[in-house]
Design an enzyme around this catalytic site. Structure first.
Site, PDB file in Angstrom:
ATOM      1  CG  ASP A   1      -1.929  -1.086   1.252  1.00 63.26           C
ATOM      2  OD1 ASP A   1      -1.981  -1.865   0.280  1.00 63.26           O
ATOM      3  OD2 ASP A   1      -2.663  -1.191   2.252  1.00 63.26           O
TER       4      ASP A   1
ATOM      5  CG  ASP B   1      -3.413   3.894  -0.312  1.00 60.34           C
ATOM      6  OD1 ASP B   1      -3.100   5.026   0.088  1.00 60.34           O
ATOM      7  OD2 ASP B   1      -4.146   3.116   0.335  1.00 60.34           O
TER       8      ASP B   1
ATOM      9  CG  HIS C   1      -5.471  -0.950  -2.158  1.00 58.69           C
ATOM     10  ND1 HIS C   1      -5.307  -1.374  -0.860  1.00 58.69           N
ATOM     11  CD2 HIS C   1      -5.171   0.389  -2.153  1.00 58.69           C
ATOM     12  CE1 HIS C   1      -4.939  -0.356  -0.092  1.00 58.69           C
ATOM     13  NE2 HIS C   1      -4.851   0.720  -0.864  1.00 58.69           N
TER      14      HIS C   1
ATOM     15  CG  ASP D   1      -3.240  -5.646  -4.961  1.00 61.41           C
ATOM     16  OD1 ASP D   1      -4.290  -5.173  -4.493  1.00 61.41           O
ATOM     17  OD2 ASP D   1      -2.167  -5.688  -4.325  1.00 61.41           O
TER      18      ASP D   1
ATOM     19  NE  ARG E   1     -14.201  -6.178  -6.258  1.00 59.85           N
ATOM     20  CZ  ARG E   1     -13.268  -6.445  -5.359  1.00 59.85           C
ATOM     21  NH1 ARG E   1     -11.986  -6.254  -5.657  1.00 59.85           N
ATOM     22  NH2 ARG E   1     -13.594  -6.915  -4.175  1.00 59.85           N
TER      23      ARG E   1
ATOM     24  CB  SER F   1     -10.257  -7.043   2.119  1.00 60.04           C
ATOM     25  OG  SER F   1     -10.231  -8.113   3.051  1.00 60.04           O
ATOM     26  CB  SER F   2     -14.206  -8.298  -1.132  1.00 56.48           C
ATOM     27  OG  SER F   2     -13.240  -8.611  -2.130  1.00 56.48           O
TER      28      SER F   2
ATOM     29  CB  CYS G   1      -2.164  -6.767   0.365  1.00 55.88           C
ATOM     30  SG  CYS G   1      -3.503  -6.429  -0.786  1.00 55.88           S
TER      31      CYS G   1
END
Length: 423
Positions: A170, A254, A303, A305, A322, A354-355, A407
């Site tokens: 990040d 970021d 983000h 990635d 997405r 996050s997901s 990450c």
């Protein structure tokens, strides 16, 4: 060339030029238009002898510790984050815009306190095992300094407690022999760079370039204090309109909103990265590198990635939930688009930041080796079909802090050279 197609992508490209220009004002309209034009001028300027000195295309200093141009060359050295002393960030508007509603009570109750002790203990153990496995694979592992993130600090514009040093991706971005410190956008991450300074100073003494992007004030003007986020539908509409919680008051970004493919670097406008931040990076890296803006059908972009992860030359993982608005342009460029399978992480597992799609947030050790979560069998099988060997590590509890393998790491040195994959 993909640059021409990607950034002049029909009506979307035209709409983007009009929108960005209107949002940023006439003084910045010019750079938006230039970004959406052919690279002929950039190519010509790269031949200019005036640009000969001190460019990333020149040979690196002998034994330079920093050298990485993409996400897949053979990995030699990496920074791995720390979960120790991680704190729940205060529930400010920028945190609210980047988290799911079901976790808001958790932030309201625990903001400024440490994350649950037992959970952190498990996460620390998982990351230690990850470091051990990387070392066994021949990779040098560096770690940030331990810091107590519960310490409250105050600037002329705000006060906050810290977050963590868990996600070096990040805050740090390596481009060639240069390591760039991102300015960040969360107030709780304002002083996160301190955990990495001893490592970066060591790299600098040994020949690496070191750049710190302009530090934002993070004054109230950087954030839309009335950002409406009552539903996923609201977020979809706002993202489609190019509206985010961060304004264009000052540059912010970021590093994890950028992903590298040699001379071409792809970036997204997100809740933490604004157009001014992308433009700063574009100017800083020109003419050796070309920064492209791409976008996704994502109600909560933060983000790139776990949405669009380039894992090899001409090979990209694209999140089916997405989809990339410019994906056809990659297909026309001859790239292979791989749709990863649905993650298998249980619904009751806490993902505070996050997901579930951290399953695709993988770390490539080289073109034929990937570090992947031990629980994510479907994506393991996908990689095996691609001829890529999987190195299985369990970081399920570490996922809860907001990141997967990509990450949790910053690749400092990969064995390779600067190439263009889109010409």
């Amino acid at each position: 060339m993909l640059r021409v197609r990607c950034l002049r992508g029909g009506s979307r490209g035209a709409e983007a030029v009009h929108y960005i220009g209107s949002r940023l004002g006439g003084s910045l309209t010019g750079w938006v238009q230039r970004t959406f034009q052919s690279t002929q001028a950039a190519t010509a300027s790269s031949r200019n002898s005036c640009a000969a000195e001190d460019k990333a295309t020149h040979p690196l200093p002998k034994d330079c510790p920093v050298s990485s141009y993409n996400e897949w060359d053979p990995l030699e050295e990496v920074i791995v984050g720390r979960a120790e002393n991680a704190c729940v960030p205060p529930f400010t508007v920028e945190v609210k815009a980047n988290t799911y509603e079901k976790y808001w009570p958790f932030y309201q109750k625990n903001g400024g306190l440490y994350f649950p002790k037992d959970h952190l203990k498990k996460a620390v153990a998982e990351v230690e095992e990850m470091c051990n496995i990387l070392s066994m694979e021949g990779v040098t592992v560096r770690r940030p300094d331990p810091i107590d993130w519960s310490l409250k600090y105050k600037t002329p514009d705000f006060e906050s407690t810290g977050l963590y040093s868990a996600m070096p991706r990040d805050i740090l971005m390596v481009v060639g022999n240069e390591i760039i410190e991102a300015p960040m956008a969360w107030r709780s991450r304002f002083f996160e760079y301190r955990a990495y300074r001893s490592i970066i100073k060591d790299y600098f003494h040994r020949g690496a370039k070191w750049t710190t992007a302009p530090k934002p004030t993070m004054a109230d003007e950087l954030y839309d204090q009335n950002y409406p986020i009552h539903s996923v539908e609201d977020r979809h509409k706002l993202a489609a309109q190019g509206k985010f919680v961060t304004t264009e008051f000052e540059p912010c970004f970021d590093a994890a909103d950028f992903i590298r493919a040699g001379r071409d670097i792809f970036a997204q406008r997100s809740q933490v990265t604004n157009y001014l931040g992308i433009e700063w990076m574009r100017r800083h890296l020109a003419p050796d590198y070309r920064v492209h803006i791409i976008s996704f059908k994502d109600p909560n972009p933060m983000h790139i990635d776990a949405t669009f992860n380039i894992i090899g030359p001409g090979l990209v993982l694209s999140n089916p939930d997405r989809p990339c608005h410019q994906i056809d342009l990659f297909k026309k460029a001859g790239w292979t688009i791989v749709t990863p399978p649905t993650p298998v992480i249980p619904d009751d597992h806490p993902l505070w930041m996050s997901s579930k799609w951290l399953s695709m947030n993988v770390l490539m050790l080289d073109e034929k080796r990937v570090m992947v979560d031990a629980n994510e069998v479907p994506i393991q099988k996908m990689f095996e079909k691609l001829g890529i060997s999987t190195i299985k590590v369990n970081i399920r509890n570490a996922n809860s802090l907001g990141g997967g393998f990509h990450c949790w790491t910053c690749d400092v040195r990969r064995r390779g050279t600067l190439q263009s994959y889109f010409d």
